[in-house]
Design an enzyme around this catalytic site. Structure first.
Site, mmCIF file in Angstrom:
data_model
loop_
_atom_site.group_PDB
_atom_site.id
_atom_site.type_symbol
_atom_site.label_atom_id
_atom_site.label_comp_id
_atom_site.label_asym_id
_atom_site.label_seq_id
_atom_site.Cartn_x
_atom_site.Cartn_y
_atom_site.Cartn_z
ATOM 1 N N ASP A 5 40.838 -6.947 -78.147
ATOM 2 C CA ASP A 5 39.511 -6.860 -78.198
ATOM 3 C C ASP A 5 39.063 -5.811 -79.324
ATOM 4 O OD1 ASP A 5 39.361 -8.241 -75.934
ATOM 5 O OD2 ASP A 5 39.149 -6.797 -74.450
ATOM 6 N N ARG A 62 39.155 9.144 -69.025
ATOM 7 C CA ARG A 62 37.807 8.630 -69.914
ATOM 8 C C ARG A 62 36.971 9.782 -70.384
ATOM 9 N NH1 ARG A 62 41.039 4.838 -70.970
ATOM 10 N NH2 ARG A 62 40.622 2.688 -70.122
ATOM 11 N N ASP A 81 34.460 1.531 -66.994
ATOM 12 C CA ASP A 81 34.823 2.352 -68.059
ATOM 13 C C ASP A 81 33.613 2.432 -68.926
ATOM 14 O OD1 ASP A 81 37.454 3.054 -67.549
ATOM 15 O OD2 ASP A 81 38.267 1.538 -68.460
ATOM 16 N N SER A 89 45.721 -7.406 -67.181
ATOM 17 C CA SER A 89 45.019 -6.329 -67.797
ATOM 18 C C SER A 89 45.558 -5.094 -67.544
ATOM 19 C CB SER A 89 43.526 -6.572 -67.582
ATOM 20 O OG SER A 89 42.664 -5.588 -68.290
#
Length: 406
Positions: A14, A94, A123, A177
């Site tokens: 990505d 995060r 996220d 993932s």
């Protein structure tokens, strides 16, 4: 000169595709930033890959100790667990990543920050709330929500990269993932997308083994804490991050901390995932065992509520808020005397108590034993029960009276 954009870069497909996409659609100078929260070998060869794909430069920032000391530590002190199962491995990292992205953006005089989070996940919220709280003037680019992003599969991303001269060994095969840091690794996708399916643990697990395959002999572990912070493991003084590393090895060996969750995302949907948090699960349990001795009933009850509130705050990406600071201040006050030693045994997915001690323990054997001592007279309980149950008795009497009249 071209404007600069800071890209949160992992080296995966990505974020690799995003580099030429940013240059093509915005004519940006792309500065990649990889935040090392303990991803391990995932960081190997990133600089060459980023520059090969068109990035001007790559920063790799090691924030493992900051992650442990400033983000993991308060969540452990609070016993912050989302929906009773999720130990916030991704959620805690995060805000720190957002903070570092902003710091590099200021250093590079960038005008925008870009992330590769999808439009369905949590996220995107965590990154963007962190950036907005710390740098409201910076533009945020989320390709997966952008009209110019027309890639919807790994195959299309690979073709896009090849069309821009990037032919890296990415596989179009479906895979889980995953998100990994020092605290945990999460798994989503494949058979996990249907909650009716049992996880394929032989294919899935990275940090752990299943309890069935764990050793047949248990293993004792001793930890010490000072004010709710772990300070030693098996008699050896260690910093927080090293304790987590060692506990990951021990917990993984004995099948600790594997959870299968269907959780409620902030964006409104349910998602299913498997989380491996071997060291974190042990650390949380050890801390709780020590708190049982030290906190009084009212404080313990309120702390559970505040811990749940902190879990929601962190999960929702609201780290940089006055509310998080206030809740954390309360938690830190409760930890003033959470000091002592915890011993337990790891055995086939279980953490079994083997003794807890603290100089601040509120447990008094002379009171708790069945013998009558100077501090507690069994006869005193009668008056207490009469008063404590008075409202129940009065209500029952009134109900009898009312029913009798009917």
């Amino acid at each position: 000169m071209k404007e600069k954009v800071i890209l949160a870069y992992s080296g995966g497909l990505d974020t690799t595709a995003i580099i030429p996409w940013l240059k093509e659609n915005f004519d940006y100078e792309v500065i990649c930033v990889c935040i090392n929260c303990g991803q391990g070998e995932e960081l190997d060869g990133l600089e060459e890959r980023a520059k090969f794909c068109g990035a001007e430069k790559l920063y790799i920032l090691d924030v493992v100790d900051e992650f442990c000391d400033e983000y993991i530590a308060p969540c452990v002190q609070a016993c912050a667990v989302y929906e009773n199962k999720y130990l916030l491995g991704t959620s805690m990292a995060r805000p720190l990543i957002a903070k570092k992205l902003v710091e590099i953006a200021r250093k590079e005089d960038a005008t925008a920050i870009c992330h590769g989070a999808t439009g369905k996940g949590n996220d995107q919220i965590r990154f963007e709330l962190g950036i907005k709280a710390l740098a409201p003037d910076l533009k945020i680019i989320a390709p997966w929500r952008h009209d110019k992003w027309n890639m919807d599969s790994r195959e299309s991303e690979i073709e896009y990269c090849k069309a821009h001269g990037i032919d890296l060994p990415f596989s179009a095969d479906s895979s889980y993932s995953r998100d990994r840091n020092l605290w945990h690794i999460s798994h989503e996708g494949l058979e996990l997308e249907d909650p009716a399916n049992e996880p394929n643990y032989d294919h899935l697990l990275v940090l752990s083994t299943t309890p069935e395959r764990a050793p047949d002999e248990g293993e004792y572990v001793t930890m010490t804490f000072e004010q709710g912070i772990p300070t030693s493991l098996n008699g050896k003084t260690m910093k927080y991050s090293d304790i987590v590393r060692e506990l990951n090895v021990l917990g993984g060996k004995h099948g600790i901390g594997i959870v299968d969750i269907v959780e409620n995302r902030v964006v409104g949907m349910k998602s299913r995932g498997v989380y491996e948090t071997p060291g974190g699960t042990i650390l949380m349990e050890a801390h709780q065992q020590l708190e049982e001795l030290i906190l009084d009933r009212d404080t313990y009850t309120m702390k559970k509520e505040m811990g749940n509130r902190l879990a929601d705050i962190v999960y929702e990406g609201k780290w940089f808020t006055p509310l998080r600071e206030a809740v954390q201040a309360f938690i830190e006050k409760t930890q003033e005397y959470v000091t002592g030693e915890v011993k337990f045994k790891l055995y086939k997915g279980n953490i079994i108590k083997a003794g807890t001690s603290s100089p601040y323990s509120l447990y008094n054997e002379s009171i708790a034993s069945f013998k009558t001592g100077d501090l507690y007279d069994h006869h005193d309980a009668e008056g207490f029960i009469n008063l404590f149950g008075l409202s129940l008795k009065v209500r029952a009497m009134k109900m009898q009276e009312a029913n009798g009249k009917n």
